[in-house]
Design a protein around this motif. Structure first.
Motif, mmCIF file in Angstrom:
data_model
loop_
_atom_site.group_PDB
_atom_site.id
_atom_site.type_symbol
_atom_site.label_atom_id
_atom_site.label_comp_id
_atom_site.label_asym_id
_atom_site.label_seq_id
_atom_site.Cartn_x
_atom_site.Cartn_y
_atom_site.Cartn_z
ATOM 1 N N CYS A 194 1.944 5.506 -5.489
ATOM 2 C CA CYS A 194 1.752 6.252 -4.248
ATOM 3 C C CYS A 194 1.813 5.331 -3.033
ATOM 4 C CB CYS A 194 0.408 6.963 -4.274
ATOM 5 S SG CYS A 194 0.040 7.797 -5.846
ATOM 6 N N ILE A 195 1.776 5.955 -1.855
ATOM 7 C CA ILE A 195 1.659 5.215 -0.603
ATOM 8 C C ILE A 195 0.832 6.052 0.358
ATOM 9 C CG2 ILE A 195 3.769 6.165 0.445
ATOM 10 C CD1 ILE A 195 4.232 3.339 1.643
ATOM 11 N N SER A 196 0.052 5.382 1.200
ATOM 12 C CA SER A 196 -0.731 6.075 2.228
ATOM 13 C C SER A 196 -0.783 5.198 3.468
ATOM 14 C CB SER A 196 -2.148 6.388 1.731
ATOM 15 O OG SER A 196 -2.833 5.194 1.370
ATOM 16 N N PHE A 197 -0.985 5.845 4.614
ATOM 17 C CA PHE A 197 -1.127 5.087 5.861
ATOM 18 C C PHE A 197 -1.787 5.978 6.910
ATOM 19 C CE2 PHE A 197 3.223 6.753 5.591
ATOM 20 C CZ PHE A 197 3.340 7.506 6.748
ATOM 21 N N ASN A 198 -2.500 5.331 7.813
ATOM 22 C CA ASN A 198 -3.032 6.044 8.976
ATOM 23 C C ASN A 198 -2.153 5.741 10.181
ATOM 24 O OD1 ASN A 198 -4.230 3.302 9.074
ATOM 25 N ND2 ASN A 198 -5.200 4.083 10.944
ATOM 26 N N TYR A 199 -2.112 6.647 11.128
ATOM 27 C CA TYR A 199 -1.333 6.467 12.345
ATOM 28 C C TYR A 199 -1.895 7.408 13.401
ATOM 29 C CZ TYR A 199 1.198 10.829 11.188
ATOM 30 O OH TYR A 199 1.537 12.124 10.905
ATOM 31 N N GLN A 200 -1.270 7.466 14.550
ATOM 32 C CA GLN A 200 -1.676 8.424 15.567
ATOM 33 C C GLN A 200 -0.452 9.102 16.160
ATOM 34 O OE1 GLN A 200 -3.350 6.742 19.296
ATOM 35 N NE2 GLN A 200 -3.067 4.734 18.326
ATOM 36 N N SER A 201 -0.663 10.322 16.617
ATOM 37 C CA SER A 201 0.415 11.065 17.263
ATOM 38 C C SER A 201 0.654 10.498 18.663
ATOM 39 C CB SER A 201 0.041 12.543 17.353
ATOM 40 O OG SER A 201 -0.952 12.730 18.361
ATOM 41 N N LEU A 242 8.459 10.061 7.790
ATOM 42 C CA LEU A 242 8.297 8.743 7.182
ATOM 43 C C LEU A 242 7.936 8.874 5.706
ATOM 44 C CD1 LEU A 242 8.302 5.719 7.346
ATOM 45 C CD2 LEU A 242 5.999 5.794 8.343
ATOM 46 N N LEU A 243 7.106 9.854 5.363
ATOM 47 C CA LEU A 243 6.818 10.079 3.944
ATOM 48 C C LEU A 243 8.097 10.416 3.180
ATOM 49 C CD1 LEU A 243 3.468 12.117 3.964
ATOM 50 C CD2 LEU A 243 3.808 9.707 3.368
ATOM 51 N N ALA A 244 8.978 11.172 3.805
ATOM 52 C CA ALA A 244 10.255 11.496 3.158
ATOM 53 C C ALA A 244 11.060 10.228 2.892
ATOM 54 C CB ALA A 244 11.053 12.471 4.019
ATOM 55 N N GLN A 245 11.017 9.277 3.824
ATOM 56 C CA GLN A 245 11.742 8.022 3.629
ATOM 57 C C GLN A 245 11.115 7.176 2.515
ATOM 58 O OE1 GLN A 245 12.607 5.889 7.394
ATOM 59 N NE2 GLN A 245 12.023 7.786 8.427
ATOM 60 N N CYS A 246 9.813 7.387 2.279
ATOM 61 C CA CYS A 246 9.087 6.592 1.279
ATOM 62 C C CYS A 246 8.972 7.303 -0.063
ATOM 63 C CB CYS A 246 7.690 6.254 1.793
ATOM 64 S SG CYS A 246 7.659 5.200 3.265
ATOM 65 N N VAL A 261 5.479 -10.625 0.537
ATOM 66 C CA VAL A 261 4.969 -9.428 -0.145
ATOM 67 C C VAL A 261 5.587 -8.176 0.457
ATOM 68 C CG1 VAL A 261 2.909 -8.042 -0.604
ATOM 69 C CG2 VAL A 261 2.816 -10.536 -0.844
ATOM 70 N N LYS A 262 5.644 -8.121 1.774
ATOM 71 C CA LYS A 262 6.225 -6.946 2.443
ATOM 72 C C LYS A 262 7.672 -6.738 2.012
ATOM 73 C CE LYS A 262 7.488 -7.277 6.814
ATOM 74 N NZ LYS A 262 8.907 -6.898 6.995
ATOM 75 N N PRO A 308 9.810 -2.370 -1.102
ATOM 76 C CA PRO A 308 10.649 -1.632 -0.146
ATOM 77 C C PRO A 308 9.946 -0.464 0.534
ATOM 78 C CG PRO A 308 11.882 -2.102 -2.148
ATOM 79 C CD PRO A 308 10.463 -2.495 -2.412
ATOM 80 N N ARG A 309 9.130 0.294 -0.197
ATOM 81 C CA ARG A 309 8.464 1.430 0.450
ATOM 82 C C ARG A 309 7.472 0.946 1.496
ATOM 83 N NH1 ARG A 309 5.273 4.284 -3.233
ATOM 84 N NH2 ARG A 309 5.381 2.480 -4.613
ATOM 85 N N TYR A 310 6.749 -0.113 1.164
ATOM 86 C CA TYR A 310 5.829 -0.691 2.141
ATOM 87 C C TYR A 310 6.596 -1.178 3.362
ATOM 88 C CZ TYR A 310 2.140 -3.571 4.179
ATOM 89 O OH TYR A 310 1.215 -4.110 5.035
ATOM 90 N N ALA A 311 7.720 -1.864 3.146
ATOM 91 C CA ALA A 311 8.521 -2.376 4.260
ATOM 92 C C ALA A 311 9.041 -1.244 5.136
ATOM 93 C CB ALA A 311 9.685 -3.212 3.718
ATOM 94 N N THR A 312 9.466 -0.145 4.504
ATOM 95 C CA THR A 312 9.945 1.011 5.273
ATOM 96 C C THR A 312 8.838 1.558 6.164
ATOM 97 O OG1 THR A 312 11.571 1.619 3.591
ATOM 98 C CG2 THR A 312 10.846 3.360 5.092
ATOM 99 N N ALA A 313 7.650 1.731 5.580
ATOM 100 C CA ALA A 313 6.528 2.259 6.362
ATOM 101 C C ALA A 313 6.122 1.285 7.456
ATOM 102 C CB ALA A 313 5.342 2.553 5.439
ATOM 103 N N TYR A 314 6.064 0.003 7.115
ATOM 104 C CA TYR A 314 5.628 -0.980 8.111
ATOM 105 C C TYR A 314 6.601 -1.057 9.284
ATOM 106 C CZ TYR A 314 3.938 -5.165 10.335
ATOM 107 O OH TYR A 314 3.444 -6.044 11.270
#
Length: 353
Positions: free
Chosen positions: A87-94, A312-316, A285-286, A290-296
């Motif tokens: 899985c992958i998760s992240f916080n962000y803001q609008s 972004l979830l679609a890309q990951c 590490v990043k 690849p999924r981490y790098a895409t999100a980052y």
């Protein structure tokens, strides 16, 4: 009473299959071939009893208790087969500063999913996601079997958000040593909790990241499954834009290790590797994930501000592996939900109010 609204092109309960039990209202909300059920749990749960018993350090202890408590000792709840989460998760803001939390749960395509609305009078109300593969084998097939098993779905949240805007989710990561040490904290005079029971405990009792960390430090945490050679780490975020990843040190007591956002960054990403490495290795590490790098790369462009986290979830996503994708709005207490990587469809939207 909590209000959970599903904003679709049709009223939420029209032309849907609904099953009632003494504990839960189960409604099939998926369209066409979507396997999504809504579990509206309206009874008082037994978390206080679990705590009084000293908790559970293994899934099979919870299964024995649940079968006795809910099913007259019939073997309905079972320890699941081994699997890996990716899985992958992240916080962000609008762009307007609203705190958001995003999560892909990757365990396999076409896996039946449950959206849980837990409105027990014990603690905070919460909305969470789970799947039958985590607490029963074989998977139920009829509507009656699904409603029956869903009685205990509220005890097995894999990610979720409570009425205070606190979000939690867990990811697997592989052991970094050749002699893995599974997560089994053993502090004296603490209640034992598997990670899913811990999630329920946090969702019902914590309103901020700091409160959640304080509660984690008061219990013994154990991995649910000790079969795949992986441990779990968890990400927690709150509506004050705080986020942390919690890992467990490989010391005698397996004390916790906290991973905060990097200097001057307003976001945090959790993926399937341990964060126990020197800062000097971070770029390596990043780039190796690849999924981490895409999100980052997407999140760092505007320091954690995204127009559309679901894109972004679609890309990951992982083809044939992403079970659900979810965006939690921690201010509005809304949830956008896509099952089985169907990003070409409008997401289901729920409100916890």
């Amino acid at each position: 009473m909590a209000n959970l609204t599903c904003l679709l092109s049709f009223p939420v309960f029209s032309s849907c299959v609904t099953q009632w039990t003494d504990y839960v209202i189960m409604t099939k909300i998926g369209q066409n071939n979507e396997q999504i059920w809504l579990a509206n749990i309206h009874h008082d749960d037994y978390m206080n009893e679990i705590i009084a018993l000293g908790g559970f350090s293994r899934d099979h202890y919870f299964a024995d208790w649940a079968n006795k408590k809910y099913f007259n000792n019939n073997k309905v709840v079972a320890v699941p087969q081994d699997f890996n989460e990716a899985c992958i998760s992240f916080n962000y803001q609008s762009p307007t500063g609203v705190p958001m939390y995003a999560r892909n749960f990757d365990i396999g395509a076409n896996v039946p999913a449950i959206v849980v609305l837990n409105q027990s009078k014990i603690g905070y109300r919460y909305i969470a996601n789970t799947t039958y593969t985590f607490f029963t084998d074989p998977i139920p097939t009829t509507a009656g079997e699904i409603a029956n098993v869903a009685k205990i779905s509220g005890y097995v949240p894999l990610d979720g958000m409570n009425e205070k805007g606190l979000c939690v989710s867990m990811n697997n990561y592989q052991f970094s040593s050749s002699a893995p040490k599974y997560l089994n904290q053993n502090y004296p005079n603490r209640v034992d909790m598997t990670i899913t029971i811990l999630f329920k405990y946090l969702l019902q009792n914590a309103s901020t990241v700091n409160e959640a960390i304080g509660l984690i430090n008061q219990v013994n945490v154990h991995d649910n499954l000790q079969l795949s050679g992986n441990n779990n780490h968890i990400q927690i975020a709150d509506r004050n834009h705080n986020s942390v990843i919690v890992e467990f040190n490989d010391d005698e007591q397996q004390s916790i290790r906290l991973i905060h956002p990097r200097a001057n960054e307003k976001f945090l990403i959790n993926e399937n590797f341990t964060y126990d490495f020197p800062e000097a290795q971070w770029s390596t590490v990043k780039n190796n994930n690849p999924r981490y790098a895409t999100a980052y790369n997407a999140l760092s462009t505007n320091n954690g501000v995204l127009d559309n986290g679901m894109n972004l979830l679609a890309q990951c996503k992982q083809n044939n592996y992403t079970t659900w994708s979810v965006i939690y709005n921690m201010k509005e207490l809304s949830v956008d939900y896509i099952w089985n990587s169907q990003f070409n469809q409008a997401p289901h939207r729920f409100y916890l109010q």
